[in-house]
Motif scaffolding. Structure first.
Motif, PDB file in Angstrom:
ATOM      1  N   ALA A  96      29.026  49.193  16.279  1.00 37.06           N
ATOM      2  CA  ALA A  96      29.066  50.482  15.566  1.00 37.06           C
ATOM      3  C   ALA A  96      27.889  50.965  15.533  1.00 37.06           C
ATOM      4  CB  ALA A  96      29.702  49.963  13.916  1.00 37.06           C
ATOM      5  N   ARG A  97      26.557  50.102  15.408  1.00 33.62           N
ATOM      6  CA  ARG A  97      25.368  50.974  15.385  1.00 33.62           C
ATOM      7  C   ARG A  97      24.978  51.494  16.643  1.00 33.62           C
ATOM      8  NH1 ARG A  97      21.274  49.966  11.509  1.00 33.62           N
ATOM      9  NH2 ARG A  97      20.405  51.310  13.057  1.00 33.62           N
ATOM     10  N   LEU A  98      25.497  50.730  17.593  1.00 34.94           N
ATOM     11  CA  LEU A  98      25.031  50.892  18.943  1.00 34.94           C
ATOM     12  C   LEU A  98      25.411  52.340  19.101  1.00 34.94           C
ATOM     13  CD1 LEU A  98      23.841  50.741  21.803  1.00 34.94           C
ATOM     14  CD2 LEU A  98      25.712  49.492  22.505  1.00 34.94           C
ATOM     15  N   ALA A  99      26.723  52.646  18.997  1.00 36.03           N
ATOM     16  CA  ALA A  99      27.313  53.905  19.167  1.00 36.03           C
ATOM     17  C   ALA A  99      26.757  55.064  18.545  1.00 36.03           C
ATOM     18  CB  ALA A  99      29.000  53.959  18.684  1.00 36.03           C
ATOM     19  N   GLU A 100      26.334  54.645  17.233  1.00 32.49           N
ATOM     20  CA  GLU A 100      25.657  55.814  16.373  1.00 32.49           C
ATOM     21  C   GLU A 100      24.448  55.920  16.815  1.00 32.49           C
ATOM     22  OE1 GLU A 100      25.629  55.408  11.653  1.00 32.49           O
ATOM     23  OE2 GLU A 100      23.764  54.651  12.274  1.00 32.49           O
ATOM     24  N   GLU A 101      23.689  54.938  17.320  1.00 31.03           N
ATOM     25  CA  GLU A 101      22.108  55.116  17.635  1.00 31.03           C
ATOM     26  C   GLU A 101      22.187  56.037  19.239  1.00 31.03           C
ATOM     27  OE1 GLU A 101      19.939  53.899  14.447  1.00 31.03           O
ATOM     28  OE2 GLU A 101      19.261  54.909  16.359  1.00 31.03           O
ATOM     29  N   LEU A 102      23.401  55.624  19.968  1.00 27.64           N
ATOM     30  CA  LEU A 102      23.259  56.308  21.313  1.00 27.64           C
ATOM     31  C   LEU A 102      23.659  57.708  21.108  1.00 27.64           C
ATOM     32  CD1 LEU A 102      23.691  55.747  24.221  1.00 27.64           C
ATOM     33  CD2 LEU A 102      26.110  55.377  23.991  1.00 27.64           C
ATOM     34  N   SER A 103      24.530  58.227  20.162  1.00 26.16           N
ATOM     35  CA  SER A 103      24.969  59.409  19.911  1.00 26.16           C
ATOM     36  C   SER A 103      23.520  60.113  19.214  1.00 26.16           C
ATOM     37  CB  SER A 103      25.872  59.873  18.909  1.00 26.16           C
ATOM     38  OG  SER A 103      26.325  60.934  18.386  1.00 26.16           O
ATOM     39  N   ARG A 104      22.623  59.554  18.474  1.00 22.75           N
ATOM     40  CA  ARG A 104      21.522  60.314  17.913  1.00 22.75           C
ATOM     41  C   ARG A 104      20.667  60.382  19.197  1.00 22.75           C
ATOM     42  NH1 ARG A 104      20.513  56.706  14.260  1.00 22.75           N
ATOM     43  NH2 ARG A 104      21.350  57.997  12.527  1.00 22.75           N
ATOM     44  N   SER A 105      20.519  59.337  19.969  1.00 17.62           N
ATOM     45  CA  SER A 105      19.369  59.568  21.192  1.00 17.62           C
ATOM     46  C   SER A 105      20.043  60.527  22.015  1.00 17.62           C
ATOM     47  CB  SER A 105      19.427  58.204  21.896  1.00 17.62           C
ATOM     48  OG  SER A 105      18.878  57.259  21.074  1.00 17.62           O
TER      49      SER A 105
END
Length: 580
Positions: free
Chosen positions: A416-425
């Protein structure tokens, strides 16, 4: 705290280090300090030199009390709280520090007397959960286990950096208004006690006579009591506020924040808008007194309207629509033009905006009202953070985000965090790195030493990760003996340095059966990947790191390799990574 050892079971009371020496406390200050400590939820100590003892102690952390009461362990605290007074008086300004127990503190000069250089130590709070876990482990099985008792965790203090900053501000304001209350030494003891109440603004004529004549009235209590009562009432309200807004259901949390804030600020109308970083929008989640249904209120772009501008600038606004040169729409049915719009944030992390309007009685909001929200805002931010993760847990049907053995996050949380941080990046063009870690020859370790020894080894690995990683990094147990690290805003070169630090930390840590491993120690191999045009999805990033890990395993283990997008294979993550 009194402790006994295995050789002498009789505890001597004279062996306990005294924590407080109240004889030198300026009259009236102890009560002020206690109120600020209780309202802020942190420890406060008035000191006039090396500590312990302090002149006055309020809401002491029970862990600090145990450490500093012990003649054997107080020396651990000497470089921190022990020497805090000297640092504050030398710097002549507030300074922050983190002690050996992982507690965050501040120390600041306190100018309430002309003949003594006093200082206040504040905080003694755990800001990070990992600090608390590591300290608890020291008491459970480490160097502090002889201090373990039922009283040890009686009053453990948790806070964030904003809580400490607010408390320091309140101490500074109180000190600027403080006037010591003279003691009426010839009166009965009861009279002396009552005249040590705090007085902020007190007419000098009322305290000229230290020996009242028959028939005279002592009026100091009458002048001080209303302010003390008001301060205590506010402190009680703030404590109740924190309890009332903490709910397991995010929707209930949002509604409670709106309702309780409106009650404290006497607002007929209030609303809470949350910030969606992926969309760069503010969306209303709860309201009170607004004629339009929450679902019908359109999102607001950051920078647009009053709330959008407040969030963008990260500064509260107390004003009227007239002062801003605006007019409210008739259908909104506002009774007054005065309002408060307040950004809710922790550091640089923005959560949303709280709006309050239509003050009961028709009055205008002022700086006093703003100061009340200043005290509530950190608690609102923490409640919103808990609510956000609870909501994510519901969305992913994930009621637990922690691996029970290692205390690290689990794989579902990581995804879940990886998807969130990927979107932010992608949105802000930030770098993003990822790491897969595998314990070398772990099956041999498990088979030869047993599953309990294997479990203990995994726990030690998690401690190594905590020690080597930064606060922003997200460590998780991916499965079995595999771990993964998400590194937001981190380039591949920076990730290589971190990977090598992790590898060396594991390699140099003593494991119960480490010498029996093929390399003579417990080691780990690491694969890295980084967000790039060819690795632009969560699946691709994880797959690339896993492939680099496989390459590191095939080239001798105990090394870190990064995925090379051009060759589709691994390459050394740094020059030092291959050293064994």
């Amino acid at each position: 705290m009194k402790r006994s050892n295995s050789k002498a079971r009789v505890t001597r009371t004279d062996a306990v280090v005294p924590q407080q020496s109240p004889e030198g406390v300026p009259a009236g200050w102890a009560e002020i300090q206690r109120e600020i400590a209780e309202a802020s939820g942190i420890s406060l100590l008035l000191v006039n030199g090396h500590q312990p003892p302090a002149l006055a102690v309020a809401n002491n952390n029970s862990i600090c009390e145990a450490l500093q009461s012990s003649p054997e362990h107080v020396k651990l605290c000497d470089p921190y709280c022990g020497e805090a007074h000297a640092r504050a008086t030398a710097a002549n300004t507030i300074t922050h520090y983190r002690c050996h127990a992982g507690l965050h503190c501040f120390v600041m000069p306190l100018e309430i007397e002309t003949d003594r250089k006093l200082a206040v130590i504040g905080g003694r709070a755990f800001v990070r959960g990992v600090d608390y876990r590591e300290t608890a482990e020291r008491f459970r099985s480490g160097d502090l286990q002889d201090l373990s008792s039922d009283e040890l965790f009686r009053n453990v203090i948790f806070a964030d950096e904003a809580d400490l900053d607010h408390a320091a501000l309140r101490v500074s304001v109180a000190a600027s208004k403080f006037k010591p209350v003279p003691l009426q030494r010839n009166m009965e003891t009861a009279s002396v006690t009552t005249t040590t109440e705090r007085v902020i603004e007190y007419p000098a004529a009322k305290i000229e006579s230290t020996q009242p004549e028959p028939g005279d009235k002592v009026e100091s209590i009458d002048f001080a009591a209303p302010e003390v009562d008001e301060s205590r009432s506010l402190a009680d309200s703030i404590r109740r506020f924190a309890e009332q807004i903490d709910a397991s259901d995010p929707t209930q949390t949002y509604q409670s924040i709106v309702a309780r804030s409106a009650d404290l600020l006497r607002a007929e109308r209030s609303s809470l808008l949350l910030f969606d970083e992926s969309e760069n929008l503010l969306t209303m989640k709860a309201s009170r007194g607004i004629p339009t249904a929450v679902a019908d209120v359109a999102p607001i772009a950051v920078g647009q309207g009053i709330a959008g501008a407040v969030l963008r600038e990260n500064r509260p606004l107390v004003a009227t629509v007239d002062e801003l040169g605006r007019s409210s729409l008739p259908e909104r049915l506002y009774k007054t033009s005065s309002f408060i719009s307040y950004p809710i944030a922790i550091g640089q992390r923005r959560f949303g905006v709280l709006n309050l309007a239509d003050k009961i009685g028709g009055g205008a909001y002022d700086l006093h009202d703003l100061s009340v929200i200043d005290l509530l805002a950190p608690q609102i931010a923490l409640a919103l953070e808990r609510a956000q993760w609870q909501q994510r847990a519901n969305q992913f049907q994930l009621m637990s985000i922690t691996d029970p053995l290692t205390g690290l996050h689990n794989r579902r949380y990581l995804e879940a965090r990886l998807a969130e941080e990927l979107s932010r990046s992608k949105r802000y063009d930030y770098p993003l790195s990822f790491m897969m870690i595998d314990i070398d020859d772990f099956k041999l370790y498990n088979d030869f030493n047993g599953h309990q020894a294997g479990d203990r080894a995994l726990e030690i690995i998690s401690q190594c990760l905590h020690a080597a990683l930064r606060k922003v990094d997200v460590a998780s147990r991916y499965g079995g003996e595999e771990f993964s690290i998400l590194l937001p805003q981190t380039t591949l070169e920076e990730a290589g340095v971190i990977a090598d630090r992790i590898r060396r930390k594991i390699m140099t840590t003593k494991f119960p059966h480490g010498a029996s491993q093929p390399l003579g120690m417990v080691t780990a191999s690491i694969g890295l990947s980084v967000l790039s045009p060819s690795l632009n999805s969560a699946e691709a990033i994880v797959r690339a790191a896993d492939r680099a890990l496989y390459h590191a395993k095939g080239h001798g283990k105990n090394r870190a390799y990064a995925y090379h997008p051009l060759q589709g294979t691994g390459r050394p993550a740094s020059a030092d990574s291959q050293e064994q």
